[in-house]
Design an enzyme around this catalytic site. Sequence first.
Site, PDB file in Angstrom:
ATOM      1  N   LYS A 139       0.848  -1.187   0.000  1.00  0.00           N
ATOM      2  CA  LYS A 139       0.000   0.000   0.000  1.00  0.00           C
ATOM      3  C   LYS A 139       0.881   1.232   0.000  1.00  0.00           C
ATOM      4  O   LYS A 139       2.014   1.137   0.488  1.00  0.00           O
ATOM      5  CB  LYS A 139      -0.964   0.018   1.180  1.00  0.00           C
ATOM      6  CG  LYS A 139      -0.389  -0.224   2.576  1.00  0.00           C
ATOM      7  CD  LYS A 139       0.756   0.557   3.104  1.00  0.00           C
ATOM      8  CE  LYS A 139       0.630   2.037   3.265  1.00  0.00           C
ATOM      9  NZ  LYS A 139       1.899   2.657   3.786  1.00  0.00           N
ATOM     10  N   TYR A 224      -4.452   4.265   6.388  1.00  0.00           N
ATOM     11  CA  TYR A 224      -4.895   3.291   7.411  1.00  0.00           C
ATOM     12  C   TYR A 224      -6.192   3.747   8.077  1.00  0.00           C
ATOM     13  O   TYR A 224      -7.071   2.943   8.368  1.00  0.00           O
ATOM     14  CB  TYR A 224      -3.811   3.100   8.482  1.00  0.00           C
ATOM     15  CG  TYR A 224      -2.627   2.294   8.010  1.00  0.00           C
ATOM     16  CD1 TYR A 224      -2.589   0.911   8.166  1.00  0.00           C
ATOM     17  CD2 TYR A 224      -1.537   2.905   7.411  1.00  0.00           C
ATOM     18  CE1 TYR A 224      -1.505   0.166   7.732  1.00  0.00           C
ATOM     19  CE2 TYR A 224      -0.438   2.173   6.978  1.00  0.00           C
ATOM     20  CZ  TYR A 224      -0.430   0.803   7.137  1.00  0.00           C
ATOM     21  OH  TYR A 224       0.632   0.069   6.703  1.00  0.00           O
TER      22      TYR A 224
HETATM   23  P1  NAD Z   1      12.380   1.720   2.303  1.00  0.00           P
HETATM   24  O1  NAD Z   1      12.846   3.072   1.944  1.00  0.00           O
HETATM   25  O2  NAD Z   1      12.841   1.144   3.593  1.00  0.00           O
HETATM   26  O3  NAD Z   1      12.779   0.677   1.150  1.00  0.00           O
HETATM   27  C1  NAD Z   1      12.570   0.974  -0.207  1.00  0.00           C
HETATM   28  C2  NAD Z   1      13.305  -0.012  -1.074  1.00  0.00           C
HETATM   29  O4  NAD Z   1      13.136   0.396  -2.432  1.00  0.00           O
HETATM   30  C3  NAD Z   1      14.799  -0.088  -0.800  1.00  0.00           C
HETATM   31  O5  NAD Z   1      15.212  -1.410  -0.918  1.00  0.00           O
HETATM   32  C4  NAD Z   1      15.395   0.746  -1.919  1.00  0.00           C
HETATM   33  O6  NAD Z   1      16.702   0.336  -2.282  1.00  0.00           O
HETATM   34  C5  NAD Z   1      14.417   0.452  -3.058  1.00  0.00           C
HETATM   35  N1  NAD Z   1      14.426   1.508  -4.078  1.00  0.00           N
HETATM   36  C6  NAD Z   1      14.479   1.295  -5.410  1.00  0.00           C
HETATM   37  N2  NAD Z   1      14.480   2.449  -6.090  1.00  0.00           N
HETATM   38  C7  NAD Z   1      14.400   3.414  -5.171  1.00  0.00           C
HETATM   39  C8  NAD Z   1      14.384   4.837  -5.268  1.00  0.00           C
HETATM   40  N3  NAD Z   1      14.396   5.468  -6.451  1.00  0.00           N
HETATM   41  N4  NAD Z   1      14.326   5.550  -4.120  1.00  0.00           N
HETATM   42  C9  NAD Z   1      14.270   4.934  -2.918  1.00  0.00           C
HETATM   43  N5  NAD Z   1      14.295   3.575  -2.771  1.00  0.00           N
HETATM   44  C10 NAD Z   1      14.364   2.833  -3.890  1.00  0.00           C
HETATM   45  O7  NAD Z   1      10.800   1.751   2.239  1.00  0.00           O
HETATM   46  P2  NAD Z   1       9.779   0.757   2.938  1.00  0.00           P
HETATM   47  O8  NAD Z   1       9.405   1.332   4.269  1.00  0.00           O
HETATM   48  O9  NAD Z   1      10.295  -0.625   2.896  1.00  0.00           O
HETATM   49  O10 NAD Z   1       8.481   0.944   2.005  1.00  0.00           O
HETATM   50  C11 NAD Z   1       8.332   0.228   0.789  1.00  0.00           C
HETATM   51  C12 NAD Z   1       6.837   0.109   0.466  1.00  0.00           C
HETATM   52  O11 NAD Z   1       6.191  -0.559   1.543  1.00  0.00           O
HETATM   53  C13 NAD Z   1       6.100   1.430   0.315  1.00  0.00           C
HETATM   54  O12 NAD Z   1       5.130   1.320  -0.680  1.00  0.00           O
HETATM   55  C14 NAD Z   1       5.434   1.658   1.660  1.00  0.00           C
HETATM   56  O13 NAD Z   1       4.265   2.437   1.601  1.00  0.00           O
HETATM   57  C15 NAD Z   1       5.120   0.235   2.052  1.00  0.00           C
HETATM   58  N6  NAD Z   1       5.070   0.038   3.521  1.00  0.00           N
HETATM   59  C16 NAD Z   1       4.040  -0.677   4.033  1.00  0.00           C
HETATM   60  C17 NAD Z   1       3.979  -0.921   5.379  1.00  0.00           C
HETATM   61  C18 NAD Z   1       2.886  -1.785   5.948  1.00  0.00           C
HETATM   62  O14 NAD Z   1       2.730  -1.842   7.170  1.00  0.00           O
HETATM   63  N7  NAD Z   1       2.147  -2.488   5.109  1.00  0.00           N
HETATM   64  C19 NAD Z   1       4.953  -0.392   6.244  1.00  0.00           C
HETATM   65  C20 NAD Z   1       6.027   0.328   5.685  1.00  0.00           C
HETATM   66  C21 NAD Z   1       6.069   0.538   4.308  1.00  0.00           C
END
Ligand code: NAD
Length: 371
Positions: A139, A224
């Site tokens: 999401k 949420y």
């Molecule tokens: P994060 O920043 O920790 O990780 C992002 C990942 O994407 C990294 O591995 C990064 O290397 C990669 N990436 C590739 N291209 C990128 C770019 N141009 N810029 C930045 N990163 C890039 O983020 P996250 O917290 O893991 O979030 C990822 C997804 O998960 C999002 O869509 C977020 O909304 C979702 N999320 C959901 C929940 C949940 O509870 N369901 C919680 C946190 C995040």
Amino acid sequence: MSISNSSDRRTFVKTVSASLAAGAAAGGFFTSSAKANDDKKLGFALVGLGGLSTNQIAPGLLNSKHCKLTAIVTDTPEKEKVWGDKYGITQDHIYNYDSFDKIANDDTVDVIYIVLPNGMHPEYVKRAAKAGKHVFCEKPMANTSKDCREMIDACQKANRNLGIGYRCQFEPHHQACRELAQQKTFGDLKFINAGFGFKIGDPTQWRLRRDLAGGGALMDVGIYALQACRFLTGEEPIEIVARETKTDLQKFAEVDETITWEMKFPSGVLANCVTTYNFNGVNQFRAFASNGEFGLNPAFSYKGNKGSSSKGPIEAIETDQFAVEMDAFAQTILTEQPNQVSGEEGLRDLLAIEAIYASIAQGKMVKPETV
Ligand code: NAD
């Protein structure tokens, strides 16, 4: 009324548990222990090995009943060895963003789970479907409803299932509250107050960039609160009025900081919501019905959500939310159970979110588009 140790309280807790068990037995919602194909595990490939994949999804896969991690997609070479060693993934199941499409020939992969910044979801969902794999996507589904529709089309054309990472729909406290609302345990629902936000740190992160995030707090965590209102009522908002405030123009130059919005549902329920990237402590919902009230606080945490009502605590057994949501998605493939977190479900949130932004821009009430 004092409820601790009262027979009223015991009756109430029992009622909630009984109705949850009955719902699960009837297939009304999914649990990790549901149904057939107990031995079968689907192979998952994770695309994007950031915070969520590392701390929640990969451990969730280990705890799941019907899923296992079989491949990874990353552009960070150092992660290949760390993840390969930790999860026993050999080089022939490790891809980068350029070689990703070769995953079509990887028979160990049934489902591709997209865990990238929001703005990258559409491209990778479409590529995953084109590779002939089922797709699970974090999401918010995408930055726009137009993107959501294209993602749904791509998966339909490829005849693959598409699911969105709405973990709270599988969280037992949320399910208990939905039961209370739907069973009218406290009478007809009248009003919901919901909010989720936090004070965001690093000003250079992708969450503050419009192209990668699609928006700010609303897209990330306000969703949420929106989901909770839709989940409790089982209805779609028909009217939305929203208001925004921005106190740090530099940090939030591209995205929203704090938004409040009001939704009216067809049954007449009103919901008042808040989301923010600029203060901590908002993580709750409370539903008010004709004969009582109930809710969660905290509501949207990975662990430790707590329920209470005017009749006493809402007790539910904590689960690994990620294991359970992935098992539920696996069941939509293994046993063709209905997919309660479909692409259409993701689209409905984006339509409401677009109406919230439109209401802020136009300074008036907006009726959301329908699916
Ligand atoms: P994060 O920043 O920790 O990780 C992002 C990942 O994407 C990294 O591995 C990064 O290397 C990669 N990436 C590739 N291209 C990128 C770019 N141009 N810029 C930045 N990163 C890039 O983020 P996250 O917290 O893991 O979030 C990822 C997804 O998960 C999002 O869509 C977020 O909304 C979702 N999320 C959901 C929940 C949940 O509870 N369901 C919680 C946190 C995040």
